[in-house]
Scaffold this motif. Structure first.
Motif, PDB file in Angstrom:
ATOM      1  N   ASP A  29      -7.106 -49.537 -18.882  1.00  0.00           N
ATOM      2  CA  ASP A  29      -8.255 -49.921 -18.045  1.00  0.00           C
ATOM      3  C   ASP A  29      -7.866 -50.595 -16.731  1.00  0.00           C
ATOM      4  O   ASP A  29      -8.675 -51.293 -16.132  1.00  0.00           O
ATOM      5  CB  ASP A  29      -9.246 -50.815 -18.808  1.00  0.00           C
ATOM      6  N   HIS A  30      -6.636 -50.400 -16.259  1.00  0.00           N
ATOM      7  CA  HIS A  30      -6.246 -50.914 -14.947  1.00  0.00           C
ATOM      8  C   HIS A  30      -6.760 -49.939 -13.887  1.00  0.00           C
ATOM      9  O   HIS A  30      -6.493 -48.734 -13.972  1.00  0.00           O
ATOM     10  CB  HIS A  30      -4.725 -51.038 -14.820  1.00  0.00           C
ATOM     11  N   VAL A  31      -7.480 -50.447 -12.902  1.00  0.00           N
ATOM     12  CA  VAL A  31      -8.015 -49.607 -11.839  1.00  0.00           C
ATOM     13  C   VAL A  31      -6.893 -49.276 -10.868  1.00  0.00           C
ATOM     14  O   VAL A  31      -6.254 -50.161 -10.299  1.00  0.00           O
ATOM     15  CB  VAL A  31      -9.183 -50.310 -11.109  1.00  0.00           C
ATOM     16  N   LEU A  32      -6.658 -47.978 -10.679  1.00  0.00           N
ATOM     17  CA  LEU A  32      -5.604 -47.516  -9.776  1.00  0.00           C
ATOM     18  C   LEU A  32      -6.164 -47.171  -8.402  1.00  0.00           C
ATOM     19  O   LEU A  32      -5.420 -47.135  -7.424  1.00  0.00           O
ATOM     20  CB  LEU A  32      -4.917 -46.287 -10.373  1.00  0.00           C
ATOM     21  N   GLY A  33      -7.460 -46.883  -8.331  1.00  0.00           N
ATOM     22  CA  GLY A  33      -8.088 -46.544  -7.057  1.00  0.00           C
ATOM     23  C   GLY A  33      -9.595 -46.451  -7.207  1.00  0.00           C
ATOM     24  O   GLY A  33     -10.101 -46.197  -8.295  1.00  0.00           O
ATOM     25  N   THR A  34     -10.308 -46.684  -6.104  1.00  0.00           N
ATOM     26  CA  THR A  34     -11.761 -46.610  -6.072  1.00  0.00           C
ATOM     27  C   THR A  34     -12.160 -45.621  -4.985  1.00  0.00           C
ATOM     28  O   THR A  34     -11.613 -45.654  -3.882  1.00  0.00           O
ATOM     29  CB  THR A  34     -12.366 -47.997  -5.762  1.00  0.00           C
ATOM     30  N   PHE A  35     -13.153 -44.758  -5.291  1.00  0.00           N
ATOM     31  CA  PHE A  35     -13.515 -43.670  -4.380  1.00  0.00           C
ATOM     32  C   PHE A  35     -15.026 -43.490  -4.344  1.00  0.00           C
ATOM     33  O   PHE A  35     -15.725 -43.836  -5.288  1.00  0.00           O
ATOM     34  CB  PHE A  35     -12.845 -42.372  -4.849  1.00  0.00           C
ATOM     35  N   LYS A  36     -15.515 -42.925  -3.244  1.00  0.00           N
ATOM     36  CA  LYS A  36     -16.952 -42.704  -3.083  1.00  0.00           C
ATOM     37  C   LYS A  36     -17.461 -41.549  -3.924  1.00  0.00           C
ATOM     38  O   LYS A  36     -18.605 -41.564  -4.361  1.00  0.00           O
ATOM     39  CB  LYS A  36     -17.297 -42.457  -1.618  1.00  0.00           C
ATOM     40  N   THR A  37     -16.617 -40.540  -4.144  1.00  0.00           N
ATOM     41  CA  THR A  37     -17.056 -39.380  -4.921  1.00  0.00           C
ATOM     42  C   THR A  37     -16.087 -39.116  -6.064  1.00  0.00           C
ATOM     43  O   THR A  37     -14.911 -39.493  -6.017  1.00  0.00           O
ATOM     44  CB  THR A  37     -17.150 -38.103  -4.056  1.00  0.00           C
ATOM     45  N   GLN A  38     -16.600 -38.417  -7.061  1.00  0.00           N
ATOM     46  CA  GLN A  38     -15.784 -38.031  -8.196  1.00  0.00           C
ATOM     47  C   GLN A  38     -14.669 -37.084  -7.753  1.00  0.00           C
ATOM     48  O   GLN A  38     -13.526 -37.193  -8.211  1.00  0.00           O
ATOM     49  CB  GLN A  38     -16.678 -37.379  -9.245  1.00  0.00           C
ATOM     50  N   GLN A  39     -14.997 -36.167  -6.845  1.00  0.00           N
ATOM     51  CA  GLN A  39     -14.002 -35.210  -6.369  1.00  0.00           C
ATOM     52  C   GLN A  39     -12.858 -35.905  -5.640  1.00  0.00           C
ATOM     53  O   GLN A  39     -11.698 -35.538  -5.820  1.00  0.00           O
ATOM     54  CB  GLN A  39     -14.647 -34.162  -5.456  1.00  0.00           C
ATOM     55  N   GLU A  40     -13.172 -36.924  -4.822  1.00  0.00           N
ATOM     56  CA  GLU A  40     -12.107 -37.681  -4.141  1.00  0.00           C
ATOM     57  C   GLU A  40     -11.183 -38.341  -5.159  1.00  0.00           C
ATOM     58  O   GLU A  40      -9.959 -38.363  -4.980  1.00  0.00           O
ATOM     59  CB  GLU A  40     -12.700 -38.752  -3.233  1.00  0.00           C
ATOM     60  N   ALA A  41     -11.759 -38.876  -6.223  1.00  0.00           N
ATOM     61  CA  ALA A  41     -10.967 -39.534  -7.262  1.00  0.00           C
ATOM     62  C   ALA A  41     -10.057 -38.531  -7.975  1.00  0.00           C
ATOM     63  O   ALA A  41      -8.878 -38.802  -8.209  1.00  0.00           O
ATOM     64  CB  ALA A  41     -11.889 -40.226  -8.263  1.00  0.00           C
ATOM     65  N   ILE A  42     -10.597 -37.348  -8.293  1.00  0.00           N
ATOM     66  CA  ILE A  42      -9.813 -36.308  -8.953  1.00  0.00           C
ATOM     67  C   ILE A  42      -8.683 -35.840  -8.045  1.00  0.00           C
ATOM     68  O   ILE A  42      -7.526 -35.737  -8.472  1.00  0.00           O
ATOM     69  CB  ILE A  42     -10.718 -35.124  -9.355  1.00  0.00           C
ATOM     70  N   ASP A  43      -8.998 -35.574  -6.790  1.00  0.00           N
ATOM     71  CA  ASP A  43      -7.987 -35.103  -5.838  1.00  0.00           C
ATOM     72  C   ASP A  43      -6.878 -36.131  -5.654  1.00  0.00           C
ATOM     73  O   ASP A  43      -5.694 -35.781  -5.599  1.00  0.00           O
ATOM     74  CB  ASP A  43      -8.630 -34.766  -4.491  1.00  0.00           C
ATOM     75  N   TRP A  44      -7.247 -37.414  -5.550  1.00  0.00           N
ATOM     76  CA  TRP A  44      -6.246 -38.467  -5.380  1.00  0.00           C
ATOM     77  C   TRP A  44      -5.325 -38.525  -6.608  1.00  0.00           C
ATOM     78  O   TRP A  44      -4.105 -38.602  -6.459  1.00  0.00           O
ATOM     79  CB  TRP A  44      -6.928 -39.821  -5.171  1.00  0.00           C
ATOM     80  N   ALA A  45      -5.923 -38.494  -7.800  1.00  0.00           N
ATOM     81  CA  ALA A  45      -5.123 -38.570  -9.025  1.00  0.00           C
ATOM     82  C   ALA A  45      -4.137 -37.410  -9.102  1.00  0.00           C
ATOM     83  O   ALA A  45      -2.962 -37.602  -9.434  1.00  0.00           O
ATOM     84  CB  ALA A  45      -6.040 -38.581 -10.250  1.00  0.00           C
TER      85      ALA A  45
END
Length: 77
Positions: A29-45
């Motif tokens: 449950d450590h937050v690695l990043g915060t993003f405005k959209t789900q797609q941005e989060a997926i792409d970053w990961a």
């Protein structure tokens, strides 16, 4: 390649309520990043070499139950 989890925030929000943002979390449950959209989060990961799993419906927030997660590599977002 580590598994990470893309989840809507705030946690525990009622179904259908407003989503503030999306976070990428590790198994602890450590937050690695915060993003405005789900797609941005997926792409970053993916860009960081992680295997993202996208929150489907997980009322118990149990990351050890794979049937409650959709594979981020196959997610239609």
């Amino acid at each position: 390649m580590a598994n990470v989890y893309v989840e809507a925030r705030p946690k525990g929000r009622p179904h259908g309520s407003h989503i503030d943002d999306y976070v990428v979390e590790d198994h602890a449950d450590h937050v690695l990043g915060t993003f405005k959209t789900q797609q941005e989060a997926i792409d970053w990961a993916k860009s960081k070499g992680h295997a993202p799993h996208v929150d489907r419906v997980r009322h118990l927030h149990d990351k050890k139950k794979p049937e409650s997660l959709a594979d981020g590599l196959k997610a239609n977002v």
